[in-house]
Design a protein around this motif. Structure first.
Motif, PDB file in Angstrom:
ATOM      1  N   GLY A  98       0.874  -1.188  -0.060  1.00  0.00           N
ATOM      2  CA  GLY A  98      -0.047   0.068   0.004  1.00  0.00           C
ATOM      3  C   GLY A  98       0.849   1.335  -0.057  1.00  0.00           C
ATOM      4  O   GLY A  98       0.317   2.282   0.073  1.00  0.00           O
ATOM      5  N   GLY A  99       2.194   0.992  -0.097  1.00  0.00           N
ATOM      6  CA  GLY A  99       3.046   2.241  -0.166  1.00  0.00           C
ATOM      7  C   GLY A  99       3.465   2.805   1.340  1.00  0.00           C
ATOM      8  O   GLY A  99       4.358   3.752   1.338  1.00  0.00           O
ATOM      9  N   LEU A 100       3.066   2.379   2.395  1.00  0.00           N
ATOM     10  CA  LEU A 100       3.290   3.030   3.540  1.00  0.00           C
ATOM     11  C   LEU A 100       3.758   1.909   4.386  1.00  0.00           C
ATOM     12  O   LEU A 100       4.028   0.656   4.211  1.00  0.00           O
ATOM     13  CB  LEU A 100       2.050   3.818   4.302  1.00  0.00           C
ATOM     14  N   SER A 101       4.288   2.260   5.771  1.00  0.00           N
ATOM     15  CA  SER A 101       4.806   1.292   6.534  1.00  0.00           C
ATOM     16  C   SER A 101       3.652   1.122   7.685  1.00  0.00           C
ATOM     17  O   SER A 101       2.918   1.875   7.892  1.00  0.00           O
ATOM     18  CB  SER A 101       6.188   1.910   7.245  1.00  0.00           C
ATOM     19  N   ALA A 102       3.777  -0.112   8.286  1.00  0.00           N
ATOM     20  CA  ALA A 102       2.656  -0.260   9.148  1.00  0.00           C
ATOM     21  C   ALA A 102       2.605   0.530  10.514  1.00  0.00           C
ATOM     22  O   ALA A 102       1.707   0.802  11.080  1.00  0.00           O
ATOM     23  CB  ALA A 102       2.749  -1.754   9.814  1.00  0.00           C
ATOM     24  N   ALA A 103       3.869   1.005  10.546  1.00  0.00           N
ATOM     25  CA  ALA A 103       4.003   2.046  11.879  1.00  0.00           C
ATOM     26  C   ALA A 103       3.644   3.510  11.457  1.00  0.00           C
ATOM     27  O   ALA A 103       3.573   4.274  12.460  1.00  0.00           O
ATOM     28  CB  ALA A 103       5.537   1.882  12.214  1.00  0.00           C
ATOM     29  N   THR A 104       3.169   3.693  10.285  1.00  0.00           N
ATOM     30  CA  THR A 104       3.101   5.157   9.954  1.00  0.00           C
ATOM     31  C   THR A 104       1.876   5.732  10.682  1.00  0.00           C
ATOM     32  O   THR A 104       2.235   6.935  11.193  1.00  0.00           O
ATOM     33  CB  THR A 104       2.331   5.233   8.385  1.00  0.00           C
ATOM     34  N   PRO A 105       0.739   5.245  11.114  1.00  0.00           N
ATOM     35  CA  PRO A 105      -0.303   5.977  11.748  1.00  0.00           C
ATOM     36  C   PRO A 105       0.392   6.233  13.132  1.00  0.00           C
ATOM     37  O   PRO A 105      -0.106   7.499  13.547  1.00  0.00           O
ATOM     38  CB  PRO A 105      -1.228   5.033  11.991  1.00  0.00           C
ATOM     39  N   GLN A 106       0.700   5.568  13.972  1.00  0.00           N
ATOM     40  CA  GLN A 106       1.662   6.016  15.304  1.00  0.00           C
ATOM     41  C   GLN A 106       2.657   6.825  15.158  1.00  0.00           C
ATOM     42  O   GLN A 106       2.888   7.763  16.141  1.00  0.00           O
ATOM     43  CB  GLN A 106       2.022   4.659  16.058  1.00  0.00           C
ATOM     44  N   ALA A 107       3.328   6.951  14.146  1.00  0.00           N
ATOM     45  CA  ALA A 107       4.479   7.829  13.968  1.00  0.00           C
ATOM     46  C   ALA A 107       3.688   9.207  13.470  1.00  0.00           C
ATOM     47  O   ALA A 107       4.245  10.240  14.273  1.00  0.00           O
ATOM     48  CB  ALA A 107       5.435   7.490  12.796  1.00  0.00           C
ATOM     49  N   LEU A 108       2.837   9.171  12.833  1.00  0.00           N
ATOM     50  CA  LEU A 108       1.964  10.256  12.622  1.00  0.00           C
ATOM     51  C   LEU A 108       1.497  11.107  13.807  1.00  0.00           C
ATOM     52  O   LEU A 108       1.824  12.205  14.154  1.00  0.00           O
ATOM     53  CB  LEU A 108       0.936  10.417  11.691  1.00  0.00           C
ATOM     54  N   ARG A 109       1.119  10.243  14.714  1.00  0.00           N
ATOM     55  CA  ARG A 109       0.619  10.716  16.116  1.00  0.00           C
ATOM     56  C   ARG A 109       1.686  11.433  16.882  1.00  0.00           C
ATOM     57  O   ARG A 109       1.508  12.412  17.630  1.00  0.00           O
ATOM     58  CB  ARG A 109      -0.002   9.605  16.920  1.00  0.00           C
ATOM     59  N   VAL A 110       2.964  10.795  16.728  1.00  0.00           N
ATOM     60  CA  VAL A 110       4.215  11.181  17.524  1.00  0.00           C
ATOM     61  C   VAL A 110       4.428  12.564  16.978  1.00  0.00           C
ATOM     62  O   VAL A 110       4.642  13.706  17.878  1.00  0.00           O
ATOM     63  CB  VAL A 110       5.246  10.431  17.391  1.00  0.00           C
ATOM     64  N   LEU A 111       4.518  12.938  15.733  1.00  0.00           N
ATOM     65  CA  LEU A 111       4.938  14.129  14.938  1.00  0.00           C
ATOM     66  C   LEU A 111       3.679  15.237  15.265  1.00  0.00           C
ATOM     67  O   LEU A 111       4.190  16.259  15.574  1.00  0.00           O
ATOM     68  CB  LEU A 111       5.070  13.861  13.652  1.00  0.00           C
ATOM     69  N   ASP A 112       2.699  14.834  15.167  1.00  0.00           N
ATOM     70  CA  ASP A 112       1.500  15.512  15.748  1.00  0.00           C
ATOM     71  C   ASP A 112       1.610  16.092  16.923  1.00  0.00           C
ATOM     72  O   ASP A 112       1.428  17.475  17.317  1.00  0.00           O
ATOM     73  CB  ASP A 112       0.266  15.075  15.126  1.00  0.00           C
ATOM     74  N   ALA A 113       1.879  15.328  17.907  1.00  0.00           N
ATOM     75  CA  ALA A 113       1.892  15.601  19.263  1.00  0.00           C
ATOM     76  C   ALA A 113       3.205  16.376  19.594  1.00  0.00           C
ATOM     77  O   ALA A 113       3.145  17.049  20.652  1.00  0.00           O
ATOM     78  CB  ALA A 113       2.103  14.513  20.303  1.00  0.00           C
ATOM     79  N   ALA A 114       4.017  16.457  18.708  1.00  0.00           N
ATOM     80  CA  ALA A 114       5.482  17.104  19.122  1.00  0.00           C
ATOM     81  C   ALA A 114       5.091  18.605  18.381  1.00  0.00           C
ATOM     82  O   ALA A 114       6.200  19.248  18.469  1.00  0.00           O
ATOM     83  CB  ALA A 114       6.534  16.368  18.257  1.00  0.00           C
ATOM     84  N   GLY A 115       4.173  18.796  17.834  1.00  0.00           N
ATOM     85  CA  GLY A 115       4.061  20.225  17.411  1.00  0.00           C
ATOM     86  C   GLY A 115       4.156  20.525  16.147  1.00  0.00           C
ATOM     87  O   GLY A 115       4.175  21.768  15.608  1.00  0.00           O
ATOM     88  N   CYS A 116       4.212  19.527  15.291  1.00  0.00           N
ATOM     89  CA  CYS A 116       4.395  19.736  13.597  1.00  0.00           C
ATOM     90  C   CYS A 116       3.149  20.153  13.290  1.00  0.00           C
ATOM     91  O   CYS A 116       1.966  19.541  13.410  1.00  0.00           O
ATOM     92  CB  CYS A 116       4.799  18.476  12.932  1.00  0.00           C
ATOM     93  N   GLU A 117       3.064  21.413  12.427  1.00  0.00           N
ATOM     94  CA  GLU A 117       1.853  21.814  12.030  1.00  0.00           C
ATOM     95  C   GLU A 117       1.475  21.384  10.700  1.00  0.00           C
ATOM     96  O   GLU A 117       0.397  21.053  10.410  1.00  0.00           O
ATOM     97  CB  GLU A 117       2.095  23.346  11.787  1.00  0.00           C
ATOM     98  N   VAL A 118       2.514  21.054   9.899  1.00  0.00           N
ATOM     99  CA  VAL A 118       2.241  20.210   8.789  1.00  0.00           C
ATOM    100  C   VAL A 118       3.020  19.000   8.687  1.00  0.00           C
ATOM    101  O   VAL A 118       4.117  18.970   9.018  1.00  0.00           O
ATOM    102  CB  VAL A 118       2.601  21.128   7.335  1.00  0.00           C
ATOM    103  N   ILE A 119       2.623  17.847   8.063  1.00  0.00           N
ATOM    104  CA  ILE A 119       3.248  16.623   8.185  1.00  0.00           C
ATOM    105  C   ILE A 119       3.094  16.066   6.757  1.00  0.00           C
ATOM    106  O   ILE A 119       2.096  15.952   6.192  1.00  0.00           O
ATOM    107  CB  ILE A 119       2.686  15.731   9.118  1.00  0.00           C
ATOM    108  N   LEU A 120       4.381  15.938   6.186  1.00  0.00           N
ATOM    109  CA  LEU A 120       4.355  15.384   4.720  1.00  0.00           C
ATOM    110  C   LEU A 120       4.871  14.039   4.754  1.00  0.00           C
ATOM    111  O   LEU A 120       5.604  13.645   5.272  1.00  0.00           O
ATOM    112  CB  LEU A 120       5.301  16.248   3.829  1.00  0.00           C
ATOM    113  N   VAL A 121       4.015  13.019   4.066  1.00  0.00           N
ATOM    114  CA  VAL A 121       4.276  11.528   4.201  1.00  0.00           C
ATOM    115  C   VAL A 121       4.375  11.141   2.589  1.00  0.00           C
ATOM    116  O   VAL A 121       3.670  11.326   1.847  1.00  0.00           O
ATOM    117  CB  VAL A 121       3.063  10.756   4.463  1.00  0.00           C
ATOM    118  N   GLU A 122       5.782  10.825   2.438  1.00  0.00           N
ATOM    119  CA  GLU A 122       6.109  10.435   0.955  1.00  0.00           C
ATOM    120  C   GLU A 122       6.043   8.793   1.049  1.00  0.00           C
ATOM    121  O   GLU A 122       6.492   8.281   1.757  1.00  0.00           O
ATOM    122  CB  GLU A 122       7.647  10.938   0.739  1.00  0.00           C
ATOM    123  N   THR A 123       5.279   8.414   0.187  1.00  0.00           N
ATOM    124  CA  THR A 123       5.249   6.857  -0.168  1.00  0.00           C
ATOM    125  C   THR A 123       6.284   6.151  -0.938  1.00  0.00           C
ATOM    126  O   THR A 123       7.066   6.870  -1.181  1.00  0.00           O
ATOM    127  CB  THR A 123       3.915   6.383  -1.057  1.00  0.00           C
TER     128      THR A 123
END
Length: 292
Positions: A98-123
């Motif tokens: 599917g182009g992503l890693s299985a850990a992507t959803p939790q990794a996004l949460r970490v960056l979100d909580a760390a205060g990243c206003e924009v998160i770019l996910v490159e597949t």
């Protein structure tokens, strides 16, 4: 901790939960060679000029033999390496499709909580099967380039449907206008939109020189505003959370069934199926009941 599936991950996610929900997640997908990493780097430059704090998750394919990954996306983003307001993380897909890693959803949460206003996910960039990014992002960007047969690729199932913004990169090459025209034609053929629906724009860029990147960011911001105004943003995020819950539940089930390999219960059930005393569906039901 996220990538290794640490036992402390549950506690970590519980602590981070109240601090999430503020990041705008943009997914970038497209065939290899269209310039995803270069475009991602150019987007980081533009967003930083606007004072945004940026997170980047770049997913690289894993070797089916060694399980390793080059994680080379960061090579094209070296100009941001010393910027304290930019965090770039390369992740191996580890065989996840599917182009992503299985850990992507939790990794996004970490960056979100760390205060990243924009998160770019490159597949990973393996072709038209990479539609999972649409469920992980608020806005999905599909990149194409002239002279690579991408006009035909764009017509294939999945890619047209997931794109919120289409970018024809390397627009200084011959055929860029033709690629944009063909893409516009394909979009028109598949259009089933009503009044007020979002119509994906097509932006031409030369990411290596930063040309057209500002227009991409403007298109992203317009889509973000449209999502918020129509309530679609909440719908997408709810669907994302539901998919994450389902994935975690399946992972737990898989781990339980993994421990059954060679279990005597399966052998007994298999004997009963072979003898005709039990059908495989009833056997599976019995196994599920015993695991629960």
């Amino acid at each position: 901790m996220v990538e290794d599936g640490s036992p402390a991950l549950r506690e970590l996610m519980a602590i981070l939960a109240p601090h999430t929900g503020g990041a705008y997640i943009v997914g970038l997908t497209g065939a290899p060679g269209v310039g995803k990493s270069t475009s991602t780097s150019a987007l980081v430059t533009d967003y930083r000029a606007r004072g945004k704090r940026i997170g980047v998750l770049a997913v690289d394919p894993s070797s089916p033999f060694s399980g390793g990954a080059l994680l080379g996306d960061r090579v094209r983003m070296q100009e941001h390496a010393t910027d304290p307001e930019v965090y770039i993380r390369s992740m191996a897909s580890r065989g996840h499709l599917g182009g992503l890693s299985a850990a992507t959803p939790q990794a996004l949460r970490v960056l979100d909580a760390a205060g990243c206003e924009v998160i770019l996910v490159e597949t990973v960039g393996v072709g038209q099967s990479e539609i999972e990014v649409a469920s992980a992002a608020d806005t999905s960007v599909v990149l194409l380039a002239p002279g690579m047969g991408d006009g035909i690729q764009a017509a294939k199932a999945g890619i047209l449907e997931i794109g919120d913004v289409f970018v024809v990169n390397k627009a200084d090459r011959d055929g860029a206008d033709a690629t944009a025209r063909e893409l516009n034609h394909m979009l028109a053929l598949g259009e089933r939109r009503e009044a007020g629906d979002w119509r994906p724009p097509i932006v031409k860029t030369v990411a290596s020189r930063g040309e057209g990147v500002g227009e991409v960011v403007e298109a992203l911001e317009k889509h973000r505003a449209w999502l918020a105004e129509t309530g679609k943003l909440a719908v997408r995020r709810r669907a994302r959370a539901a998919a994450e819950i389902e994935a975690i539940a399946f992972a737990v089930l898989r781990s339980r069934f993994g421990s059954l390999h060679g279990d005597s219960r399966i052998a007994v059930l298999a004997d009963r199926v072979v003898s005709g005393a039990l059908d495989p569906f009833a056997a599976a039901d019995e196994l599920l009941e015993s695991v629960e």
